[in-house]
Every structure is written in C-alpha cells, then in structure tokens.
Design a protein around this motif. Structure first.
Motif, PDB file in Angstrom:
ATOM      1  N   LYS B 294      47.551  40.915  34.538  1.00 24.84           N
ATOM      2  CA  LYS B 294      48.939  40.444  34.509  1.00 24.84           C
ATOM      3  C   LYS B 294      49.582  40.438  35.899  1.00 24.84           C
ATOM      4  N   SER B 295      48.863  40.935  36.897  1.00 26.81           N
ATOM      5  CA  SER B 295      49.394  40.878  38.262  1.00 26.81           C
ATOM      6  C   SER B 295      49.248  39.456  38.791  1.00 26.81           C
ATOM      7  N   THR B 296      50.162  39.056  39.681  1.00 21.33           N
ATOM      8  CA  THR B 296      50.098  37.700  40.240  1.00 21.33           C
ATOM      9  C   THR B 296      49.738  37.728  41.720  1.00 21.33           C
ATOM     10  N   VAL B 297      49.265  38.873  42.219  1.00 17.54           N
ATOM     11  CA  VAL B 297      49.072  39.000  43.673  1.00 17.54           C
ATOM     12  C   VAL B 297      47.749  38.428  44.157  1.00 17.54           C
ATOM     13  N   LEU B 298      46.783  38.185  43.257  1.00 26.21           N
ATOM     14  CA  LEU B 298      45.439  37.858  43.729  1.00 26.21           C
ATOM     15  C   LEU B 298      45.388  36.647  44.661  1.00 26.21           C
ATOM     16  N   PRO B 299      46.091  35.541  44.347  1.00 29.58           N
ATOM     17  CA  PRO B 299      46.004  34.406  45.259  1.00 29.58           C
ATOM     18  C   PRO B 299      46.428  34.767  46.688  1.00 29.58           C
ATOM     19  N   ALA B 300      47.543  35.449  46.833  1.00 31.92           N
ATOM     20  CA  ALA B 300      48.020  35.801  48.179  1.00 31.92           C
ATOM     21  C   ALA B 300      47.055  36.750  48.878  1.00 31.92           C
ATOM     22  N   VAL B 301      46.545  37.749  48.145  1.00 32.00           N
ATOM     23  CA  VAL B 301      45.605  38.712  48.721  1.00 32.00           C
ATOM     24  C   VAL B 301      44.326  37.991  49.146  1.00 32.00           C
ATOM     25  N   ALA B 302      43.817  37.144  48.268  1.00 29.57           N
ATOM     26  CA  ALA B 302      42.552  36.450  48.556  1.00 29.57           C
ATOM     27  C   ALA B 302      42.706  35.547  49.774  1.00 29.57           C
ATOM     28  N   ARG B 303      43.837  34.829  49.854  1.00 33.95           N
ATOM     29  CA  ARG B 303      44.050  33.928  50.991  1.00 33.95           C
ATOM     30  C   ARG B 303      44.105  34.708  52.297  1.00 33.95           C
ATOM     31  N   ALA B 304      44.864  35.811  52.288  1.00 36.35           N
ATOM     32  CA  ALA B 304      44.990  36.620  53.510  1.00 36.35           C
ATOM     33  C   ALA B 304      43.634  37.171  53.942  1.00 36.35           C
ATOM     34  N   LEU B 305      42.843  37.643  52.985  1.00 36.42           N
ATOM     35  CA  LEU B 305      41.526  38.195  53.316  1.00 36.42           C
ATOM     36  C   LEU B 305      40.601  37.092  53.826  1.00 36.42           C
ATOM     37  N   ALA B 306      40.607  35.936  53.147  1.00 32.57           N
ATOM     38  CA  ALA B 306      39.723  34.837  53.553  1.00 32.57           C
ATOM     39  C   ALA B 306      40.068  34.388  54.974  1.00 32.57           C
ATOM     40  N   GLU B 307      41.357  34.382  55.294  1.00 33.10           N
ATOM     41  CA  GLU B 307      41.766  33.991  56.654  1.00 33.10           C
ATOM     42  C   GLU B 307      41.215  34.935  57.706  1.00 33.10           C
ATOM     43  N   ARG B 308      40.966  36.183  57.302  1.00 31.89           N
ATOM     44  CA  ARG B 308      40.400  37.159  58.243  1.00 31.89           C
ATOM     45  C   ARG B 308      38.880  37.213  58.131  1.00 31.89           C
TER      46      ARG B 308
END
Lengths: 444, 444
Positions: B294-308
């Motif tokens: 039910k959390s909605t954070v995964l897209p933002a977390v995944a994008r930030a990690l992928a960018e690094r």
C-alpha cells in the motif's frame, strides 16, 4: 518441513510406546533439527512474555511438580531400579534420586527465580548521538539455549526455569540413566506452559535420540544460540571439542590457596577447614594448598584438616613439616593436576610468591585461587597476576558462587573468558540488541 | 619446551632465508604451539602495562611505520608483483596495496586509539556483601587474541593496535598473498615494542606456517583465548566450523530495509540512497528492500537508485510498480540470500509487517535491519521482533558502525550472540575477573 515434523512425531510416539530410544541415526538429524526449529518458533513467544507472565509460569511449574510428585517419584524409581541392576555406584544413584524433599527444593528454587528481577530489557548503555540519533543497547533473550548434562534430573527443572525466566526456549539432553524421570518432568513442564498460555515447545528434550541426537545438537548452528554442558570433565570436554555452536565451558575447578609468610595462623586454619571440608564435592572447594616455606602455620592447618578426615598428599618439605601423628602420602604430578572433589588435599611448600604463582599458572583450571596474607604488596600482586575467574584474598574459596556473590540464581561457573567468566547469573543467558531511532538521518 | 622453541627458531630463520614458507607439517604444530606459549608469557607483561605505557607504544608504532615507510612499500610491491603475475583481480590488488596515504591512515588510527580510555580496570559491578566481603567484577585483558584474515595488510596493524590497547598479546595469520608486507610490518611492530620496554612476542605472526599453521591455531585451546576471523564468508565459515578455541563470528550482513505503508517518501528515498550507494562494499549496506504493497514510494525510490547506477532485482509485483525508464531483472531466491556488496539491490513487495518480518527471519544474517515508518505500533513491533544485532527505525543502516555509535574504535561487527553482538569496541577484547577481599570470612 511439515513432512519432517510429522515424521518426527511418529518416531516420538513409537519411542514412547517402546519406552526406549527408538530413532534410527538417519532420522535423528532431521528430528533434532526439527526440535530446533520448533524451539526457535516458541522462543519468540517466550521472548515477548513480560516478567509477570514468566513468573506466573515458574510458580505454576512449581505447583505442578508438587501436584504430580507421585508420578515423578514413580518414574524416578524406574530409573533407580535400572541403575541398581546395572551396578551404578551409590554416589551416582544418589545424584539420580529424587525425593519429596528434593522436589520441595526445586519448587523453592523456582519461587526464588520468580522473585528475581527480569534480566530482559535492561539498558546496558544509551545516548543521543551528535546527529540526533537515539541509540541504546538492551539485554534481550538469547533465543534458544541448549544444555547437555548427566543423570541429575534436578538439572532438568533448574535449567528450564533459568531459561524461561531469561526469555529463552530450551532444548535439554540429560543422561540416559535419568530418561524416565526427565520424560515425566518435561511432560509436566510442557503441560504447565500451555496452561499459562506459553508454547509447550519452549521446553523440549532430545533424550530419546541418544548420543546421536546430542551430536546433532552440538552442530545445530543457527538453531542453538548457546550450549551449556553441565557435568564432569569428560562430558564438558566432549561438548567443547565437538560443538560448532557457541559453548560456555563450565565447572572444572582445580582450586589453590596460597598461605603467605605473613598469614595469620587462626585465619589460615579456619579458611582451609571451610574451603576443604564444608562441601568437598563441589567445584569451589580447595584442592591444593601452597605454603610459604617461612610460614609456621602448616602443622596447625594439617592437624585441623586431619582431624576432619582430610587425606594429605604432600611434597617432601611439607612432609617434613607435618606434626606428630599426622600422616601424609607423597604427592606426584597427578596430585597437582587433580580435582579430587573429596576429602583429599595436595600440599606443596614454596619459597616465594613467585613460585606459588608459577605453580598455579601450571596447574590451575582458571576457576578460583585464594591468598592468605597480611602483606599488601603480595595481595595486590596476587590479584593482578592470577589469571582465574575469581581471585580471593583472606576468605574461603567457597565464595565463588552466584548466590554468595549476589547474582540471585546461578546458571553455572564459567571457566572460559568469552561472554561470561566465573559465576553466571540470569543476565548471562541474554545477549544484547542495538536499537537506533532517528527521523531520517543518513551517514555523511 | 626449550627444545621446541630452539627448533622453532631454526625453522623460522630458514624460512626467512628462503623468503618462502618452509616448515614441514610435522614441525608446524610444535612451532605454532610454541608461538602460543611465547604469546602467553608476553601477555602477562602487556596486561600489567598501564595506559600511559600502552599509548606510548601505539604512538611509537605509528612513528616507526612512517620512518620505515620505504621498507614497507618495497615489501608491499613484492606482494603486488606476485599478485599481478598470478592474475589477482584488480579489487583484491587494491585491498592488498599500501600507499603513503594509507600508511598515514594507519598512523592516524593508532593515534586515535592512544586517545581512547583504557578498557582495562573498569569496575563492572561491585558491592560489600552482608558478611563484609568486598566484591568487585573488573575488566581485565583476555590474554592472547588471535586473528585470521585475508590479504589486507592494514588489518595487521589495526588488530595489533586494538589488542595492545586492551592489554592483550596477539597472534596474526594474514593471507599469504600479503606475506612480504605482513612480515615487514610485524618486524617493525616487534622492534618498536622492545624500544618501549614491552616484549616483542606480544605481536607474532604465523604466516610462515601456511594453512597448516592456521589449522593448529584454530585448535590451540588454552593458548588462544579468542580467535577473530576477518574476511569473506568462506574464511569466516571455515574458522567457525573448524575451531575449538572460542571464536567471535563477524561481518556477514544481508541487510534489509522495510518501507512501511506510512513511510514518508522523501525519507525513504534519502535513506535508501545512503544505505545502498554511500559505500556499497561494506557489511552495513542494504541488500534487500521490502516495500509495503500500500506504500506509493517505490517509483520514486527506484528512479533515484537507478540514477545512481543501482541494478534492481525485483519480484513480480515490484516489477509492475517500476516507473517508466527504470528496468529491473526478475529476482530469485538467490537474490534474497545474497550479500551483493555492490550496486545491486533486491526488491520485494509485501502485504504486511508480518510478511516483512517473515521474509527477514528467513533470509537475514542477523546483522542489521531497518524500518521506515510513521506507525508507532509497527516501529515497536519491528524493534521487538527482529532478532538482529542492530535494529534501526527511520535512519540509514550505515549507522551500524563502532565509530558512529560512539565506541571509538571497532574490532569488527559480531553476528553471533555470545560475548559481543553488533559493533565491538575495545571492551569486547577484555574479559572480567571477580575479586573478593575479606578478613577471614568462611561460608556458613
């Protein structure tokens, strides 16, 4: 996993029917590992139980032992009868025997445990770090404690009580000569746990799997957090040398008292009598007396000990100093090395504190050593240079004991240096957890 | 004994002449046990040295390392050259390499150690008992500490410094790929000890005895008080499974972060970035992310990690939640089990805290787990139910570190429950001694 458990339960039922160890070696490993898995699952519930709950369990176990006293004594009689038929020594039969008075003793020990503070939850250290993180290190249960011990059924109740009070599940492996008694005790313990709302599997025995089961237990890394052997030298060494799970080595005490040149004669007599004769069969009793060659106390000490039935094993110079009417046999290296646990005492004369330290370094098991002296520098050197769990100045070695030193309850006396050294209390059945709480802190 | 020592010294001289391991297996046991005996004798002098003396030794060692920098670098170059010829990987060569800057780092660490309080002599507890006995439990050195580690010569200086500061002698067994460097470092350490009046044998290496020597060390009960393996999983498991001396298991960290339903998105992004990318090769870096469905954070977390540059290994539901342009590969059990120590992260979606706890219970190595949440009950349950050395709420897992938690110096991070759990400081290289002083008290 389900298969393993089902299989185990069938084997268990069969073993109970036959009243004999029944499991085949191939089954034993899976069965004992399944015991470990159930202990781990049960340990979570015990760890979460608060002190009031755990104390209720301990008191209920005590009441159940009294309620089922006849059942316990009948099972114990079966073990005693087998022992007699097998020619077991009187001393071992005595350790195997339960009586109403001994069961009362177990109940009293459980009541004492219930009265002690909970070792779980103590904050060992804590602070707020410069970045605002709140950090604390807290005592938490180990998880699964295991014990391997000899045919002394009181240890079954004793270790189970200590484990429960400290929030742990326990796996027990007692001597097969006490198998009937232990089975009855464990059944009562498990029923009582269920009565108070805790899982039965917080207390389990692997007695039915015999030596093969003990071997599996000693290698059950990840399932057993700490293994405590209780018994004689052979049992402890076997566990220490064959275990891959963490072990706490307990018990062996080749204890020395050094009587310095300046020692008071009356004090030396009193302490030696107490340390040798008050309870000669335990690990904190003195086994070797070292006397400074310029001290004049040996005749009085030897006479007092001889009058109490102590057999003296003496070196040449000590032999020459024995008073008339007091005999001694010539000591050999065997005597310096031996923990008699009986009314025997090895006696050597030394020319200096250094010589005493050297003797102790060579022969001590690192349990307890004492000095009787009025020389401050020698007392300080003895304290600093003796590498044993307990160092005593001008008092009996019998004080190396959890009860005497204020621990409330004693798990055993560790002769290793890791985790616990000397008398172990309930806290030594816990580990710690670091808890760090923040508001989004990251590391720079 | 004298014969053994003499024999050993001959073997040692021969090995130095040949610059190669030379001892025969039959000699190795006697030689390594003699090293242990010399360590025990030397440990007594180190144990008696006060803080000022030990700190002088640490600072003198730092100065000597700088003075002999050229010698050290030349020896290191020999090891590096052998490594290159043997096709050693770049990463391993980097860990093997010393540079003037890295030697400066070692010197700074020794200076830091000299500035820390002495762990020896702290009174852990003490009281006067009802019978007048004065009892205290005091931190004392272990005696002989041993370390088995990989081809990282900085560990040689690091462990020797920690052992000396805590009053112990040390026996070192480093990877043979660093043998030239370690020999030089140990020679400098030993010479410096003699310069400040401490015995050279407080620091010894058994590198010349190869694997056979390490095997003897692991069984040298009575000579080694604690053995600390430092390195990868294989080395640590080998030591843990084959040692009969007490071992402290260190290091392996399959670290989890659970992002709860109530987690703040910015906080989750910041913490995940820090925990995964700030230093991916160390044991407190996160390896698996568990996200509440039910959390909605995964897209933002995944994008930030992928960018690094982080490669995501994701389960089906997490794959479906990845934002456009961010790829992931399908995760298998291999990913849940793996400590990548690299820019890789396993990601699973779970439906509840219970499911997260179950995943962690199954795959964790018991090092560190964190929760990101704003739900008090879930935070408390996570703290209580996670059975790991460190449990973190709303902060990076990178804080499981002796320096960050205020220990001053770090011996390692223990993942076992006995003696030390989590970051270990100097105190964890000490044991305790019970000291009891009276005026003739005996037990009633």
């Amino acid at each position: 996993m389900t298969d393993t458990v089902a299989h185990h339960e069938t084997a268990h039922a069969a073993a109970q029917e036959a009243e004999l160890p029944a499991a085949q070696p191939a089954d034993v490993e899976a069965a004992v590992l399944a015991v470990g898995d159930r202990a781990r699952a049960a340990s979570r519930a015990v760890a979460r139980a608060n002190r009031a709950w755990k104390d209720r369990a301990l008191l209920a176990i005590g009441a159940a032992l009294k309620e089922h006293e006849a059942r316990i004594l009948a099972a114990n009689e079966k073990d005693l009868e087998s022992g007699r038929q097998n020619g077991t020594s009187k001393a071992l039969l005595d350790r195997l025997a339960l009586t109403p008075a001994r069961i009362d003793g177990l109940v009293a020990a459980l009541e004492n445990l219930a009265g002690l503070p909970d070792p779980v939850g103590t904050v060992v250290r804590g602070q707020t770090l410069p970045n605002g993180l709140r950090m604390r290190q807290v005592n938490v249960p180990m998880g699964v404690v295991a014990a391997i011990y000899e045919a002394r059924p009181n240890v079954t109740v004793d270790i189970a009580g200590l484990a429960l009070k400290s929030g742990n599940a326990v796996i027990l492996r007692g001597g097969s000569a006490a198998a009937h008694t232990n089975r009855e005790l464990v059944a009562i313990l498990r029923d009582t746990l269920v009565d108070v709302g805790l899982p039965a599997d917080a207390v389990q025995t692997i007695d039915e799997y015999g030596r093969a089961g003990a071997e599996v237990l000693m290698k059950a890394r990840g399932r057993v957090d700490v293994l405590i052997p209780r018994g004689g030298r052979e049992l402890i060494q076997n566990v220490v040398l064959n275990s891959t799970v963490p072990v706490i080595e307990t018990g062996e005490g080749n204890v020395h008292i050094f009587v310095d040149e300046s020692a008071d004669e009356d004090m030396a007599v009193e302490i030696l009598l107490n340390a040798k004769t008050q309870r000669p069969s335990v690990c904190n009793t003195v086994e070797t007396l070292l006397v400074h060659s310029k001290s004049t106390v040996l005749p009085a000490v030897a006479r007092a000990l001889a009058e109490r039935g102590v057999r003296l094993h003496v070196d040449g110079r000590s032999m020459a100093a024995l008073p008339e009417g007091v005999g001694g046999v010539a000591a050999t290296d065997y005597d310096w090395a031996t923990e008699y646990m009986d009314l025997d005492l090895a006696v050597a004369t030394v020319d200096s504190l250094d010589e005493a330290l050297e003797h102790i370094r060579r022969w001590s098991t690192g349990h307890t050593e004492a000095i009787i002296t009025n020389d401050l520098r020698n007392a300080e050197r003895f304290i600093a240079e003796i590498d044993s769990a307990a160092v005593i100045v001008n008092a009996s070695t019998r004080f190396t004991d959890g009860g005497e030193l204020g621990l409330g309850a004693e798990v055993g006396i560790s002769t290793q240096k890791l985790h616990a050294r000397g008398p172990m209390g309930l806290t030594e059945l816990t580990t710690t957890k670091w808890i760090v709480q923040g508001e989004g802190q990251v590391r720079g």
